[in-house]
Structures are given as C-alpha cells and as structure tokens.
Scaffold this active site. Structure first.
Site, PDB file in Angstrom:
ATOM      1  N   HIS A 557      39.325  44.238  32.715  1.00 13.77           N
ATOM      2  CA  HIS A 557      40.242  45.268  33.217  1.00 13.77           C
ATOM      3  C   HIS A 557      39.660  46.661  32.989  1.00 13.77           C
ATOM      4  O   HIS A 557      40.269  47.496  32.339  1.00 13.77           O
ATOM      5  CB  HIS A 557      41.602  45.154  32.505  1.00 13.77           C
ATOM      6  CG  HIS A 557      42.313  43.877  32.810  1.00 13.77           C
ATOM      7  ND1 HIS A 557      43.353  43.392  32.053  1.00 13.77           N
ATOM      8  CD2 HIS A 557      42.144  42.987  33.814  1.00 13.77           C
ATOM      9  CE1 HIS A 557      43.784  42.256  32.573  1.00 13.77           C
ATOM     10  NE2 HIS A 557      43.065  41.990  33.636  1.00 13.77           N
TER      11      HIS A 557
HETATM   12  C1  LIG Z   1      37.156  37.650  36.940  1.00 12.56           C
HETATM   13  C2  LIG Z   1      38.224  38.708  36.998  1.00 12.56           C
HETATM   14  C3  LIG Z   1      39.560  38.342  36.934  1.00 12.56           C
HETATM   15  C4  LIG Z   1      40.568  39.308  37.006  1.00 12.56           C
HETATM   16  N1  LIG Z   1      41.858  38.902  37.040  1.00 12.56           N
HETATM   17  C5  LIG Z   1      42.827  39.806  37.308  1.00 12.56           C
HETATM   18  C6  LIG Z   1      44.161  39.399  37.544  1.00 12.56           C
HETATM   19  O1  LIG Z   1      44.485  38.202  37.538  1.00 12.56           O
HETATM   20  N2  LIG Z   1      45.096  40.358  37.808  1.00 12.56           N
HETATM   21  C7  LIG Z   1      44.778  41.684  37.841  1.00 12.56           C
HETATM   22  O2  LIG Z   1      45.669  42.500  38.066  1.00 12.56           O
HETATM   23  N3  LIG Z   1      43.512  42.097  37.622  1.00 12.56           N
HETATM   24  C8  LIG Z   1      42.532  41.192  37.396  1.00 12.56           C
HETATM   25  N4  LIG Z   1      41.240  41.616  37.248  1.00 12.56           N
HETATM   26  C9  LIG Z   1      40.948  43.061  37.320  1.00 12.56           C
HETATM   27  C10 LIG Z   1      41.121  43.649  38.726  1.00 12.56           C
HETATM   28  O3  LIG Z   1      40.763  42.724  39.715  1.00 12.56           O
HETATM   29  C11 LIG Z   1      40.301  44.933  38.846  1.00 12.56           C
HETATM   30  O4  LIG Z   1      40.709  45.836  37.848  1.00 12.56           O
HETATM   31  C12 LIG Z   1      40.468  45.626  40.198  1.00 12.56           C
HETATM   32  O5  LIG Z   1      40.126  44.745  41.242  1.00 12.56           O
HETATM   33  C13 LIG Z   1      39.613  46.887  40.263  1.00 12.56           C
HETATM   34  O6  LIG Z   1      39.793  47.521  41.498  1.00 12.56           O
HETATM   35  P1  LIG Z   1      38.864  48.732  41.938  1.00 12.56           P
HETATM   36  O7  LIG Z   1      39.321  49.137  43.282  1.00 12.56           O
HETATM   37  O8  LIG Z   1      38.866  49.747  40.854  1.00 12.56           O
HETATM   38  O9  LIG Z   1      37.376  48.136  41.986  1.00 12.56           O
HETATM   39  P2  LIG Z   1      36.772  46.925  42.852  1.00 12.56           P
HETATM   40  O10 LIG Z   1      37.850  46.055  43.389  1.00 12.56           O
HETATM   41  O11 LIG Z   1      35.732  46.286  42.012  1.00 12.56           O
HETATM   42  O12 LIG Z   1      36.111  47.636  44.109  1.00 12.56           O
HETATM   43  C14 LIG Z   1      34.913  48.344  44.100  1.00 12.56           C
HETATM   44  C15 LIG Z   1      34.211  48.106  45.429  1.00 12.56           C
HETATM   45  O13 LIG Z   1      33.211  49.091  45.634  1.00 12.56           O
HETATM   46  C16 LIG Z   1      32.039  48.473  46.105  1.00 12.56           C
HETATM   47  N5  LIG Z   1      30.904  49.319  45.717  1.00 12.56           N
HETATM   48  C17 LIG Z   1      30.488  49.611  44.466  1.00 12.56           C
HETATM   49  N6  LIG Z   1      29.440  50.441  44.497  1.00 12.56           N
HETATM   50  C18 LIG Z   1      29.183  50.688  45.797  1.00 12.56           C
HETATM   51  C19 LIG Z   1      28.200  51.472  46.470  1.00 12.56           C
HETATM   52  N7  LIG Z   1      27.293  52.177  45.787  1.00 12.56           N
HETATM   53  N8  LIG Z   1      28.214  51.496  47.827  1.00 12.56           N
HETATM   54  C20 LIG Z   1      29.154  50.792  48.520  1.00 12.56           C
HETATM   55  N9  LIG Z   1      30.092  50.032  47.926  1.00 12.56           N
HETATM   56  C21 LIG Z   1      30.110  49.980  46.580  1.00 12.56           C
HETATM   57  C22 LIG Z   1      32.044  47.128  45.415  1.00 12.56           C
HETATM   58  O14 LIG Z   1      31.182  46.204  46.049  1.00 12.56           O
HETATM   59  C23 LIG Z   1      33.523  46.751  45.483  1.00 12.56           C
HETATM   60  O15 LIG Z   1      33.831  46.099  46.688  1.00 12.56           O
HETATM   61  C24 LIG Z   1      40.217  40.674  37.128  1.00 12.56           C
HETATM   62  C25 LIG Z   1      38.874  41.047  37.168  1.00 12.56           C
HETATM   63  C26 LIG Z   1      37.877  40.085  37.114  1.00 12.56           C
HETATM   64  C27 LIG Z   1      36.445  40.518  37.178  1.00 12.56           C
END
Ligand SMILES: Cc1cc2nc3c(=O)[nH]c(=O)nc-3n(C[C@H](O)[C@H](O)[C@H](O)COP(=O)(O)OP(=O)(O)OC[C@H]3O[C@@H](n4cnc5c(N)ncnc54)[C@H](O)[C@@H]3O)c2cc1C
Ligand SMILES: *[C@@H]1O[C@H](CO)[C@@H](O)[C@H](O)[C@H]1NC(C)=O
Length: 629
Positions: A557
């Site tokens: 997280h």
């Molecule tokens: C195994 C696992 C299980 C989890 N289980 C849960 C759960 O059950 N419930 C829950 O609420 N949370 C859960 N989480 C946490 C939750 O999924 C994350 O906190 C959330 O998805 C983060 O969202 P975000 O938009 O910040 O980042 P992300 O969803 O990681 O999005 C970032 C995106 O940016 C892209 N990116 C990065 N750098 C670049 C670049 N330089 N150029 C272009 N694209 C790029 C990446 O490829 C990705 O698609 C879990 C996480 C993991 C890893």
C-alpha cells in the site's frame, strides 16, 4: 541452475508444482488466455477495449496523463468527458490480459511482463530473509495498473484519516468532503448495502462480494465473534470489527479501473490512449517554470508531445516521484549530485509509507476445511468458472475476510483501529509453494525451514498488518538515466513503535487461533521456526519481533512520496489542489499525494483522489457559468 539445485531441501512432491509455476507458467498463462478468449468472449470483451492510438499523435494535447493505473485511468476518463479537451493517456505497459480477470489467478501475474518487479535495497532492519535481502513488490505495468493485479478489496479507510488530512491544512479533504467522490464512482451490488448512506449505485465501478469462500473463513468469522468483535461494513459507520470482503468485481470477475473507466470511453475522439509508452521526463521551461510537455519512448521510437494546459502524473508511489526527480523537481542536493537542473527544490520521494507486518504466519488445521492445491479438482474448477461463474477460482484465495482491530497501544474508544487482520485460506504451505512463495518473494531458506515440513497440509494464515506506521521511507534517484529504476528504501521498523504493534498483532492472531471454535478444528501454530530467529524462545514476543524483521511482508500500500500539504508545510510537494509547488501546469494524482497513509487498503482511495482531482481541474479550467447557464 536447475530447480533442484536452487532448492536443495525440497521434497520431491514439490518439484512439479514449482516447475509448473516457473518453467511452464508463462506458457500456461498464454494458453489460458487463449482458452478464455474463445470460451468467454464476454471476458475478452474485444468490442469495448481501449484502442491504441499507434503512432498518430497530435503535436499537442490540452492534458497529458502519465500512467493508466488505479488513478490515471479515472483522471483520463473524467477529463475526456469535456468534448473540447484533447487528452493523451500514456501507459508503459500493454493492454490487460484476460486471465487476470479470474480472481483466483491474479497472483499469477507477479514477475510477469505486466509487473514492474520492484525491489528495495538490502537492509538489515527488514526483509532479511527475502531473496537477496531485498523486499520484492509487485506493481502493475499494464492498462489499469496495480488494479489489475491487486487483491480487489474495496476499502476506503477511516473517517479520522481524512479528518486528520484536513486538520493538517488540506482544505477540502475531510471525510465529509471526500465521501461524495467515493460514492461518485461506486456501483454497489451487494443487496444489503445498496440503501446504506455510505454506498451508492449506478457509478462506473462495480463492487460485489466474492462468489466463493473457503469453509475455514466461516469458522474464522465465528472465532472473531467468540472474541467479541462485531460484524461490520468496513466502509460504514464504525470500522472496528470483522467483515466479509467485497471488492472491485463485475459478475464475480476482476474489474480494473481500465475496465470500469476507460472501456466506456473507447469511442471518444478526444481521448488518445497510448500503450507501451514509457515517459522519461516532463519538460519544464526553466525560466517560466511552466510545463511544456513530455518525452516518451514507444516501440523503440522517441516522442516529444506538448501539453497546452497540464501534465498529470499518475505513475504510482514509486514512479511519480521518480519522474519528478528526473524532471528537476526534488531535493536540490540530490538533483545537483546527478547534474539535473533544479526547477523546484522540494522533498520529493520522502515520506514513503506502507502497511506491513510479519509474513507466513501459518496455523495448521486437523479438519479439511482449507484450500489445498492438490485437493482442488482443476477440471471441475475450470468448468465451474467457465460455465457458471462459480467455484474456487472465483475466490481471490488470499484474503476472504478481514478484521480491523485495536492493538494494546491504541485507544479503543477512538474507533480508529491500528491493526488489520487479513485471513488467508490459501497459505504458503497449502498452495504447495506454487503461488504465495513467488508473490511474497520468500527465500529458499525460509521456505525450507517454515513451510516445507508442513507442505500441502490444511492451514489458514493471518497477516496482522500495521495501519498507522510511524516509520518513513524514501524513493530517490539511482542515476540520471530514466531507464534505471529508482532506489527504494522503505525503512520499515526504523521506528520501534511499528515493531511493537506488529508483535501485538501476532498476539491477537494467536488469540483467534485459540478460540473454542478453532480449537475444535484442531488449529495450532506452525511448530516450525526460521533459523534466523532460532535462538529465541518459541513462541515469544522476541521471536516474533525477530521474525518480522526476517519475513517482512508488505500489504503493498505504498503512499506519501509526493506529499500533499499547505504552503507552510515544509514536507509538502503538492498543494491541496494537487498542483506541484513552484511549477505551473503540473499535478500529481495518485497514491503518492497521501500526506498520511489511510488506515485501509489504497486502491479505492487512489480512485477517489482521481475523481476529486478531475473535478478540481474542471473547476479550475472551465467557466462554470458558461456551461451551466
Ligand atoms: C499484489 C497487490 C495487492 C493489493 N491488494 C489490494 C487490495 O486488495 N485492495 C486495495 O485497495 N489495494 C490493494 N493494493 C494496493 C493498490 O492496488 C494500489 O495502492 C493502487 O493500485 C495504486 O494506484 P496508483 O494509481 O497510485 O498506481 P498504479 O495503479 O500502480 O498505477 C501507476 C501506473 O503508471 C504506469 N507508469 C509508471 N511509470 C510510468 C512511466 N514512466 N510512463 C508511463 N507509465 C508509467 C504504471 O505502469 C501503472 O500502470 C494491492 C497492491 C498490490 C501490489
Ligand atoms: C481515548 O480516547 C477518548 C476519546 O477520544 C478520550 O476521551 C480519552 O482521553 C482517550 N484516552 C487516552 C488514555 O488517551
């Protein structure tokens, strides 16, 4: 190296499972995707998947969104609702595979091409027993980001989390302010919650209960009752108690943010989605401090595309700060060291927070009520999945119920639990070492000590996770080359209070295993201990403290690395409207902006942050009088 050399102590029964996972895993995943695409065209959903723009970019867009993850997919979808705005969404990864839709198979994507495969630096304070002494973190690199490989739990966090953000000077972020944005996305499909004032129907994000629960989860529920914990709606009025989880699912299958928010926008002419597009840098004019555009690579070609209004970073808690640093936004000293001209001197990458604890805490069972891999009839499981959306593959396996509780260090009358107890019906031992071992990055030694002697025996696991960490980690540059992954030091347990709460979580887990109902099923603590802590009495607080530093498990997280705060907050990177301080036309919209990590899972909050950000951008940029009069 052969499998056998890597795992000298391995019993012969395990060989085929691991071989399947490692050597044939990719092949079987491809085969599964093919089979699903033929038998379940509804899952393949070819008619509504986002189309890749190819190489036909405009010279400039009004908005460029970097990263199509939990947050980025939502921002791009909402901004492109305005017909007169052109939006470019850049995602480093490919489109979603089909197999990840199956709740029981999501873990299979760890270490595949849709996982960034993040590793921390080695540190003697934590993850000592992980491979190479480095924690391993799965992170989605795919349309939908980490919502494609997460556990799907839909949990928003506690009212007090957001009220604290607001009290710290973040106007507009109190619980009452953010609740409408949770409700805006939500399409609650669980009958008993539909009429609750904490839930909404009709949003783009479907929320459902899992279609399958292992028998042991019902028993654990009764055990919690026996200890006096109430059953709660984790997103309802009170958040202390136990709950059967509901998640981001549609008809029982995973619903990523790409599926929920981008597929309905497929036909919008003003939204260009570009996959396999890795952003290397945000271009900022050094004189005017105004964003010019972004540089990215796609299919071996380099592009520079301009943004006339804004660039929005939604690359996640590791990559958003990384991109800021590469673009000259970060601590002056660090940028100087790498020869990067400083645009804005800000504490980017600091304040990294996460929910963690001891992993592989296993309780054995006499009764056959857990999910043992060899007991699952693969043919029947597949048939049920394919023809009736039922069966064990419709469970995410790892976590079916959870509890939010107070450790002995928290004030229980505040109703602000500092521990989550996640129950696992699939454990490191009963999955035969095929899945969790890989997902969690357990070392061969820990596996041999702790798991191998009880392989394929009935068991359940409890993951007692700390929700209010005091320790703070950091993301920093490894080099000025954007292709080098950033340095990640989570500094887990650097504040000893975190270790104390984690140990107390084990005490509570043991109490659950010692209830009458669990005793009746022959529950007992795994008798095996790990060699790194063998010199401590077992079980004892000293042993658990040692074990937590050895087998440090993250709930993944990650948050806080581009902290939101008022202008007088020296730690702030973005203001309460998520605009980066000292730069014009640049926002961060994802889990990085959380000033203090919420006491719950972070996917729903990331989506909420994106919903709210999109509204703030519309407020800032549109003349509302004109639109609504
Ligand atoms: C195994 C696992 C299980 C989890 N289980 C849960 C759960 O059950 N419930 C829950 O609420 N949370 C859960 N989480 C946490 C939750 O999924 C994350 O906190 C959330 O998805 C983060 O969202 P975000 O938009 O910040 O980042 P992300 O969803 O990681 O999005 C970032 C995106 O940016 C892209 N990116 C990065 N750098 C670049 C670049 N330089 N150029 C272009 N694209 C790029 C990446 O490829 C990705 O698609 C879990 C996480 C993991 C890893
Ligand atoms: C616990 O919280 C309650 C309610 O906020 C408060 O009145 C009480 O003083 C707190 N107790 C301690 C020991 O801090």
């Amino acid at each position: 190296m052969t499998l056998r050399q890597r795992l000298p102590n391995m019993r012969s029964t395990l060989g085929p499972f691991l071989a399947f996972r490692t050597e044939l895993g990719l092949l079987s995943i491809a085969a599964l995707d093919l089979m699903l695409s033929i038998l379940r065209p509804d899952l393949a959903d070819l008619a509504s998947r986002p189309l890749d723009v190819g190489h036909e970019f405009l010279k400039s867009y009004d908005f460029i969104v970097v990263g199509a993850g939990s947050a980025g997919a939502v921002v791009a979808s909402r901004l492109s609702e305005i017909n007169s705005w052109n939006v470019l969404l850049l995602e480093a990864g490919p489109d979603e595979p089909i197999f990840t839709d199956v709740p029981g198979l999501g873990g299979g994507s760890a270490r595949s091409n849709i996982d960034w495969q993040v590793r921390t630096e080695a540190d003697l304070g934590y993850c000592r027993s992980s491979q190479g002494g480095r924690c391993y973190f799965p992170q989605g690199k795919v349309l939908g980001g980490t919502s494609v490989l997460n556990g799907m739990l839909y949990i928003r966090g506690n009212r007090r989390d957001y009220d604290q953000w607001a009290a710290d000077g973040n106007e507009g972020w109190s619980y009452d302010d953010v609740l409408p944005y949770f409700l805006k996305s939500e399409d609650m499909r669980v009958e008993k919650y539909k009429s609750s004032s904490y839930h909404a129907t009709g949003g783009l994000l479907p929320v459902e209960e899992m279609r399958f629960n292992s028998p042991v989860t019902d028993e654990l529920f009764k055990a919690a009752e026996e200890l006096g914990y109430p059953e709660i709606d984790v997103n309802g009025e009170s958040q202390t108690g136990f709950f059967r989880f509901y998640g981001t699912l549609r008809n029982g299958f995973r619903c990523s943010t790409s599926k929920a928010f981008l597929r309905p926008a497929r036909n919008r002419k003003n939204l260009h989605v570009s996959m396999r597009s890795t952003v290397l840098k945000v271009l900022i004019d050094g004189e005017t401090k105004r964003v010019v555009g972004v540089v990215f690579d796609k299919d071996g070609r380099r592009y520079v595309v301009k943004a006339t209004q804004e660039v929005i970073l939604s690359a996640g808690a590791f990559r958003s700060p990384h991109l800021l640093l590469l673009s000259g936004v970060g601590p002056r000293e660090q940028l100087d060291h790498f020869g990067i001209p400083v645009v804005s001197d800000l504490p980017v990458g600091k304040n990294l927070q996460d929910h963690i604890s001891l992993g592989a805490l296993i309780f054995l069972l006499e009764d056959p009520i857990s999910t043992i891999l060899t007991r699952v009839n693969v043919f029947s499981a597949l048939t049920q999945l394919l023809f009736s959306n039922k069966g064990p593959l419709m469970s995410n396996g790892a976590v079916e119920i959870s509890g939010f509780v107070h450790s002995r260090y928290a004030n229980a009358s505040e109703n602000w639990p500092d521990l989550a107890l996640y129950f696992k019906s699939v454990t490191e031992n009963n999955d035969g070492g095929a899945f969790l071992r890989v997902l969690e990055g357990l070392s061969d030694e820990v596996f041999a000590d702790l798991v191998e002697p009880i392989l394929l025996k009935d068991a359940f696991g409890i993951f007692p996770c700390i929700l209010h960490p005091y320790s703070r980690g950091e993301v920093s540059l490894r080099s000025s080359n954007p292709r080098d992954p950033p340095i990640i030091r989570p500094n887990y347990f650097s504040d000893p209070r975190d270790l104390a709460v984690a140990v107390d979580g084990v005490r509570l887990a043991m109490l659950l295993s010692e209830t009458k109902i669990m005793k009746a099923h022959g529950a007992r603590l795994n008798p095996n201990k790990i060699r790194g802590c063998a010199h401590f009495e077992y079980p004892s607080d000293e042993y658990w403290a040692c074990a937590a530093r050895e087998i440090t498990m993250s709930a993944w997280h990650f948050a806080g690395t581009a902290k939101m705060g008022p202008s007088y907050d020296p730690e702030a990177v973005v203001d309460p409207r998520l605009r980066v301080y000292g730069v014009r036309g640049l926002r961060v919209v994802d889990s990085s902006i959380m000033p203090i990590i919420v006491s719950g899972n972070t996917n729903a909050p990331a989506i909420m942050i994106a919903e709210k950000a999109a509204d703030m951008i519309k407020e800032d940029k549109l003349d509302f009088q004109n639109i609504f009069s």
